[in-house]
Design a protein around this motif. Structure first.
Motif, PDB file in Angstrom:
ATOM      1  N   ALA A   6      29.669 -41.506 102.594  1.00  0.00           N
ATOM      2  CA  ALA A   6      30.437 -40.628 103.478  1.00  0.00           C
ATOM      3  C   ALA A   6      30.136 -39.162 103.183  1.00  0.00           C
ATOM      4  O   ALA A   6      30.008 -38.346 104.110  1.00  0.00           O
ATOM      5  CB  ALA A   6      31.926 -40.916 103.325  1.00  0.00           C
ATOM      6  N   ILE A   7      30.013 -38.800 101.910  1.00  0.00           N
ATOM      7  CA  ILE A   7      29.716 -37.414 101.543  1.00  0.00           C
ATOM      8  C   ILE A   7      28.340 -37.006 102.047  1.00  0.00           C
ATOM      9  O   ILE A   7      28.162 -35.920 102.619  1.00  0.00           O
ATOM     10  CB  ILE A   7      29.835 -37.223 100.015  1.00  0.00           C
ATOM     11  N   THR A  10      28.373 -36.683 105.846  1.00  0.00           N
ATOM     12  CA  THR A  10      29.077 -35.463 106.232  1.00  0.00           C
ATOM     13  C   THR A  10      28.209 -34.238 106.006  1.00  0.00           C
ATOM     14  O   THR A  10      28.155 -33.334 106.852  1.00  0.00           O
ATOM     15  CB  THR A  10      30.392 -35.336 105.445  1.00  0.00           C
ATOM     16  N   GLY A  13      25.564 -34.196 108.660  1.00  0.00           N
ATOM     17  CA  GLY A  13      26.172 -33.805 109.935  1.00  0.00           C
ATOM     18  C   GLY A  13      26.455 -32.313 110.005  1.00  0.00           C
ATOM     19  O   GLY A  13      26.212 -31.676 111.036  1.00  0.00           O
ATOM     20  N   CYS A  14      26.946 -31.742 108.921  1.00  0.00           N
ATOM     21  CA  CYS A  14      27.206 -30.294 108.885  1.00  0.00           C
ATOM     22  C   CYS A  14      25.908 -29.506 109.011  1.00  0.00           C
ATOM     23  O   CYS A  14      25.848 -28.494 109.717  1.00  0.00           O
ATOM     24  CB  CYS A  14      27.927 -29.920 107.597  1.00  0.00           C
TER      25      CYS A  14
END
Length: 103
Positions: A6-7, A10, A13-14
């Motif tokens: 997940a990290i 994320t 994605g950022c």
């Protein structure tokens, strides 16, 4: 292991969101419509968040002390009170309604 996935997702994605923002042509950002929408978008998001936090209770609509506090803040805002007075009015009315409801 799921937390690290997940990290990483994320972070990717950022990075992609930032990259897409840099790839937008300058001519598009200088258009009056784009500038007007960019100015109004934070206000709309804040209004939606306020409404959801005030009237939402999980999956149900709730009218409780929070709605009274929001109404008090709206009245203070219409009367052009300073920001701290608006927040104070909302807090005092919300606390008062909650206290009267438990008595």
């Amino acid at each position: 292991m799921n937390v690290w996935i997940a990290i990483v997702l994320t972070a990717v994605g950022c990075y992609l969101a930032k990259l897409i923002g840099l790839l937008v042509p300058a001519g598009l950002l200088e258009r009056p419509l784009t500038q007007r929408l960019a100015a109004l978008l934070p206000v709309a998001l804040l209004a939606a968040l306020t409404a959801q936090q005030t009237f939402g209770d999980g999956q149900h609509l709730a009218l409780d002390a929070r709605a009274a506090g929001l109404a008090a803040a709206a009245v203070a805002l219409v009367l052009r009170a300073p920001f701290l007075v608006i927040v104070g009015a909302a807090v005092i009315v919300t606390a008062g309604v909650r206290a009267l409801g438990q008595a």
